[in-house]
Every structure is written in C-alpha cells, then in structure tokens.
Scaffold this motif. Structure first.
Motif, PDB file in Angstrom:
ATOM      1  N   ASP A  41     -36.646  24.836  -8.009  1.00 33.36           N
ATOM      2  CA  ASP A  41     -35.435  25.348  -7.364  1.00 33.36           C
ATOM      3  C   ASP A  41     -34.486  24.219  -6.988  1.00 33.36           C
ATOM      4  O   ASP A  41     -33.265  24.318  -7.178  1.00 33.36           O
ATOM      5  CB  ASP A  41     -35.820  26.142  -6.106  1.00 33.36           C
ATOM      6  CG  ASP A  41     -36.553  27.429  -6.447  1.00 33.36           C
ATOM      7  OD1 ASP A  41     -36.449  27.875  -7.603  1.00 33.36           O
ATOM      8  OD2 ASP A  41     -37.261  27.952  -5.561  1.00 33.36           O
ATOM      9  N   LEU A  42     -35.044  23.122  -6.425  1.00 29.33           N
ATOM     10  CA  LEU A  42     -34.203  21.988  -6.035  1.00 29.33           C
ATOM     11  C   LEU A  42     -33.527  21.353  -7.250  1.00 29.33           C
ATOM     12  O   LEU A  42     -32.333  21.056  -7.236  1.00 29.33           O
ATOM     13  CB  LEU A  42     -35.046  20.940  -5.304  1.00 29.33           C
ATOM     14  CG  LEU A  42     -35.458  21.261  -3.871  1.00 29.33           C
ATOM     15  CD1 LEU A  42     -36.523  20.279  -3.400  1.00 29.33           C
ATOM     16  CD2 LEU A  42     -34.250  21.206  -2.946  1.00 29.33           C
ATOM     17  N   ALA A  43     -34.314  21.142  -8.318  1.00 24.76           N
ATOM     18  CA  ALA A  43     -33.759  20.508  -9.514  1.00 24.76           C
ATOM     19  C   ALA A  43     -32.685  21.377 -10.156  1.00 24.76           C
ATOM     20  O   ALA A  43     -31.659  20.873 -10.633  1.00 24.76           O
ATOM     21  CB  ALA A  43     -34.885  20.225 -10.512  1.00 24.76           C
ATOM     22  N   ALA A  44     -32.890  22.694 -10.164  1.00 23.16           N
ATOM     23  CA  ALA A  44     -31.893  23.594 -10.743  1.00 23.16           C
ATOM     24  C   ALA A  44     -30.587  23.535  -9.962  1.00 23.16           C
ATOM     25  O   ALA A  44     -29.492  23.579 -10.551  1.00 23.16           O
ATOM     26  CB  ALA A  44     -32.440  25.023 -10.763  1.00 23.16           C
ATOM     27  N   ASP A  45     -30.677  23.414  -8.633  1.00 27.63           N
ATOM     28  CA  ASP A  45     -29.466  23.335  -7.812  1.00 27.63           C
ATOM     29  C   ASP A  45     -28.704  22.041  -8.081  1.00 27.63           C
ATOM     30  O   ASP A  45     -27.474  22.048  -8.224  1.00 27.63           O
ATOM     31  CB  ASP A  45     -29.844  23.428  -6.335  1.00 27.63           C
ATOM     32  CG  ASP A  45     -28.621  23.295  -5.428  1.00 27.63           C
ATOM     33  OD1 ASP A  45     -27.772  24.209  -5.456  1.00 27.63           O
ATOM     34  OD2 ASP A  45     -28.532  22.275  -4.709  1.00 27.63           O
TER      35      ASP A  45
END
Length: 552
Positions: free
Chosen positions: A521-525
């Motif tokens: 989730d963090l990397a996608a953001d």
C-alpha cells in the motif's frame, strides 16, 4: 585467386586494423564516460584521434576507388589532382542528433532473392561485405547506423541481419536488444560481426540468440552462416532448455534426442558457464548434473534459486546419486524434479513436459516475462520482514503505456514490457547486491527489493537505459514528432509523449511494518505521486517527505 577475391583481400588488409582502431576508440570513449573522466584535455585528444581515424578511413576509400587488377596483383594509381586535394572531414559532435530519415533505396528490390540487412557504419566494409553476399545470391540492404537499421529491418523483413558492434549513436548490443524484443523483428536471425577481440565480446557470446564472427573471417564465413541460420530459424521449437552436463556422451544423446523432440537445446559442460548462460537468456527449463568439473551441482542449484532470473525456472536434477537423502536435499534447495542415471528416455521426456505444464498453471512466475509473480513477491517481502533486514521496495510503473498499446497493438506492448523487465533486472544486478529481488506484478507494474544504500544507483540506471531504448519502439514519423496521437480514456483526441517510467521507493527503515500488504500500500501511494511528474522519475519516500529525481 580471381579478381573479386584479390580486390576484397586488398581492401581487407587495410580495413581490418582501421576497424580495430575505431572499435578501440569507441570503447575508450565509453570507459571514460562511465568513469566520469571528462576534461577539456581528454576531449581534445579524443577529438584528434577520431579525426585521424576518419582521415585514415577516407584514405582507404581512395585506395579502393583507384585500384585495379594487374597480372601480378593489385595496382593503385591515384591522379595528382586527388592527391593535391585537402581532405575535408567534418566530425559530428556528441550533441548532434542522428538523421532519422529512412535511407532511400530502390523500391523494386528483387524479391526472388532472399534479402539480408547489413548494419555497418564503414562505407568500405558495406561495399566489401555487400559484394560478397550479392555474389552468394543474396539481395543486400544496408544501413549506416542502428536507428536506420531498425527501420529497415521492420520495412524489409530480411532473412538475416548482419550487425556491426561499434556503431554511432546506438551500439550494436543495444540494437540487437531491440531487434530481439520487437515482434516485427524478433524472429530474424542476427549475426554480430566485429573487429573486437574475443575477450571484449564474452558477454555477447553467451547469448545463444546471437552468432559472433570476427571481421577478418567475414568474407569467407558469412554466406554459410547466413544460410545455416535461416534454416535453423525456420524450425519450430516447443521450449528452450539449458543442459548442464559434463559427460560428452550423455551431452550428445540428450542434445540430439531433445532436439528431435522439438526442443531448442543449449549445452554446457561447467557450472560457471551454466550460471552465466542462465543470466543471459531466459530458459524454459534447466537440466543440471550434480557432478561437475568446476563447481558442484548443489552450489549451482543454490545460486540459480537465489537469482531473480532463475528463481522460478523449472529445474531438473540429473545424477547417478539416487539415495533418498540426496533427492530430499535437492528438493530442499529448490529443485522441481530429480531423475537418476541411467534414465529411461520416455520417462525423461514425460518429466520435462510435466515440469513445463506445472510452471504454466502454478502462477509463481508472470507468464509474460517469467519473472517471479505475485506469490513470489509476497514471500520475498515476508522473508525480509521476518529476518528484520533493512530493505527498500521499488514500485515501477510505465507512463502513457495504454496509448502506446492502442497505437501499436499488444504484441508491440509486450516488447516494451519485456524490455522493462530486462532493464530493471540488469540495473539490480549491476548496482544491487546478492540476494536482491525483481518481480513482475502484472501488466506494466514491476517491483524490486534491494538494500537502501543501493537504491539511488539502481533507479538512475533504470531510468537512463529506459529513456534511451524506449523511443526505438516507435515508428520513424513518431520519433521525428516526439509524440503519438491517440484518444484518451474519455475518447477525446490527444497527443501523448513517449512511454516513460515512474518509480516509487519505500524503505523499511522509515516504517514499523509487520505485514507485506502494508508495504504494498505504501509503495503504491509513493508510485502514484511519482507518476504526477512528467517524464521518467523516481521518488524516494523518507518518512514525512519524498524526494523526486530524474536520472542525470
């Protein structure tokens, strides 16, 4: 010795050392650029050397123009007015762009003869090699640089491509890379011919898709090589197999038998060479003998499973060691199958077929690039979290890829995807560390896992090479415009720039994460924020801040 051979060998005597000189200068320029050893003095000396090499090439062209046969050999008579002329040799500066216009050739090419494309910047070599191939019954189309060569390969669909390694603007290795991925040209056999020494082309010689020939052998061997490659390229193969086996008799039997069964076989006798081959080309299955002359098969197996390119490749151990504990050890280290010598031939074929089927249905590898897929990505992140080792997740996504796909079709789109996979994998190999990981989520989304200290070098390498190669997949008119015209998602006409790549980076040092999904989730953001910027960029998230960078 007939007239043609006499003239060819005369020119060859002078052109071969000139080729080596030009190749050496090009390599020196590359080494200096890679080491950032730039200065006015070096630039001045390199300019002097290049101008001198150009003048020497022009002198050879004059010799060729004014030579003629004599009963005892070759005579050269150069008119006084030619000798009195002061040579004018404009030198192209590094900032000048290559001419993108498609070279003009007669449209009425004799279609009754097979067409061969020769990509060579030396006018002398183009003339000599073309004459030799024409004499052997081929119709020869020539290109002076890689960009023109790519356009001509797509336009003329030759039966074979002969490619000089040292070319202006794009080197031969880059041109071969694109030719091998583009669906319009990937089926065409490629012969690399070069004046470089064998040690300087070791990496290319490990690529089974390329044939290497030295320029001093070209006149005698090229026609035969072209004929053999054309015949070989027309044979349909089920899959590409790598066989690492030191026993010559078993090599011969397995190679011949599997070839007759429709497989394309690459054979090597040593573990070290097997590892190098597996890094250069994606194989569908690897057969590995445990008793090798240099390093044992267990070590080879372990290293194959540690490397991204071969982490999910079906791997069959072949050995005289048939004890249960040996088989258990092989499976624990990552082997997919184990067959003992002597083996039944029908059983071997059945096991190979079963291994290939399992790979297709298990989903551990992405079917397009054969890089580790979602399950393997999850396991790789979870393993690093369990070991509490510092690492980063780099989430890579292509920009404007849909417009490219709509314009050129899914096969061309797949070529861009394959190129991206190889670029990311190569950057992690060169700038990362042992045990780093590259995976393919799907579509145009990739991830890499690496140590935080290496992430900047990896990102810059990815962007630099991607931006250099991506434009080559566009047609010549689009390259000249700098964009393509397509409808956007709402159906409105719009201009789209060339495909670029955005990378969002998240580090474990900045977060208390216990589950791989949180990292995703963090990397996608962060990747989403990177895509808000124009062109190829990488964005590194550092706590509450994020730094956007472009390679340079």
């Amino acid at each position: 010795m007939d007239s043609y051979e006499r003239r060819s060998r005369f020119v060859h005597r002078f052109a071969t050392p000139l080729t080596t000189l030009n190749a050496g200068l090009a390599l020196l320029e590359r080494y200096l650029a890679e080491s950032n050893a730039n200065s006015a003095q070096i630039a001045e000396v390199m300019g002097l050397l290049n101008r001198s090499a150009t003048r020497l090439g022009s002198a050879i062209d004059v010799l060729q123009e004014y030579m003629f046969d004599h009963p005892t050999g070759i005579q050269v008579i150069i008119p006084d007015e030619v000798l009195a002329q002061r040579p004018q040799h404009p030198v192209q500066t590094p900032t000048e762009q290559p001419n993108l216009a498609l070279p003009k050739y007669p449209p009425d090419i004799d279609t009754s003869k097979p067409c061969v494309l020769l990509i060579e910047d030396s006018q002398t070599y183009r003339a000599v090699v073309s004459a030799r191939l024409t004499q052997s019954g081929y119709n020869v189309v020539t290109a002076p640089d890689g960009m023109a060569g790519l356009d001509l390969a797509r336009a003329y669909q030759p039966v074979a491509i002969i490619l000089d390694l040292m070319l202006p603007h794009l080197n031969g290795e880059q041109v071969a890379f694109v030719l091998g991925e583009d669906p319009e040209t990937k089926h065409i056999p490629i012969i690399i011919y070069t004046g470089l020494e064998a040690k300087q082309t070791e990496k290319l010689e490990l690529d089974p898709r390329l044939q290497i020939i030295r320029k001093d052998e070209a006149l005698d061997r090229l026609p035969i090589m072209v004929s053999e490659l054309v015949i070989k390229s027309r044979k349909k193969t089920i899959a590409e197999l790598l066989v690492i086996e030191d026993d010559q008799e078993i090599q011969q039997v397995v190679s011949q038998g599997l070839s007759n069964a429709g497989y394309s076989i690459t054979v090597t006798t040593s573990g070290e060479e097997g590892l190098r081959l597996a890094m250069r080309q994606p194989f569908d299955l690897i057969m590995l003998d445990l008793m090798l002359p240099d390093i044992d098969g267990w070590t080879v197996l372990r290293q194959l499973r540690e490397r991204t390119q071969t982490a999910t490749t079906p791997l069959m151990l072949v050995s005289a060691l048939g004890k249960p504990e040996e088989k258990v050890r092989g499976f624990q280290l990552g082997a997919d199958d184990y067959i003992t010598k002597p083996f039944d031939w029908n059983e071997l074929l059945a096991r190979i077929s079963a291994s290939l089927r399992r790979r297709e249905v298990e989903g551990n590898a992405n079917p397009s690039t054969m890089l580790p897929g979602n399950r393997a990505i999850e396991r790789a992140i979870a393993a690093r979290l369990d070991r509490k080792q510092p690492f980063v997740v780099g989430y890579c996504d292509l920009d404007h890829f849909k417009a490219y796909n709509d314009q050129y079709g899914f096969l061309k789109g797949d070529a861009i995807i394959h190129q991206t996979a190889r670029i990311i994998t190569g950057a992690v190999e060169r700038s990362g560390a042992a045990g780093d990981f590259v995976g393919h989520i799907g579509g145009d989304d990739f991830v890499f896992l690496a140590h935080p200290d290496n992430v900047v070098a990896i990102c810059e390498s990815i962007i630099r090479e991607f931006d250099q190669l991506a434009p080559l997949y566009y047609d010549i008119e689009s390259r000249q415009r700098g964009f393509i015209r397509q409808n956007d998602r709402e159906g409105n006409p719009k201009q789209f720039p060339f495909v670029s790549i955005s990378i969002g980076v998240v580090s474990s040092l900045n977060h208390q994460i216990t589950h791989f999904a949180e990292f995703g989730d963090l990397a996608a953001d962060v990747k989403k924020r990177a895509k808000a910027h124009k062109g190829s960029v990488y964005l590194i998230e550092t706590g509450d801040k994020a730094t956007v960078n472009a390679a340079g």
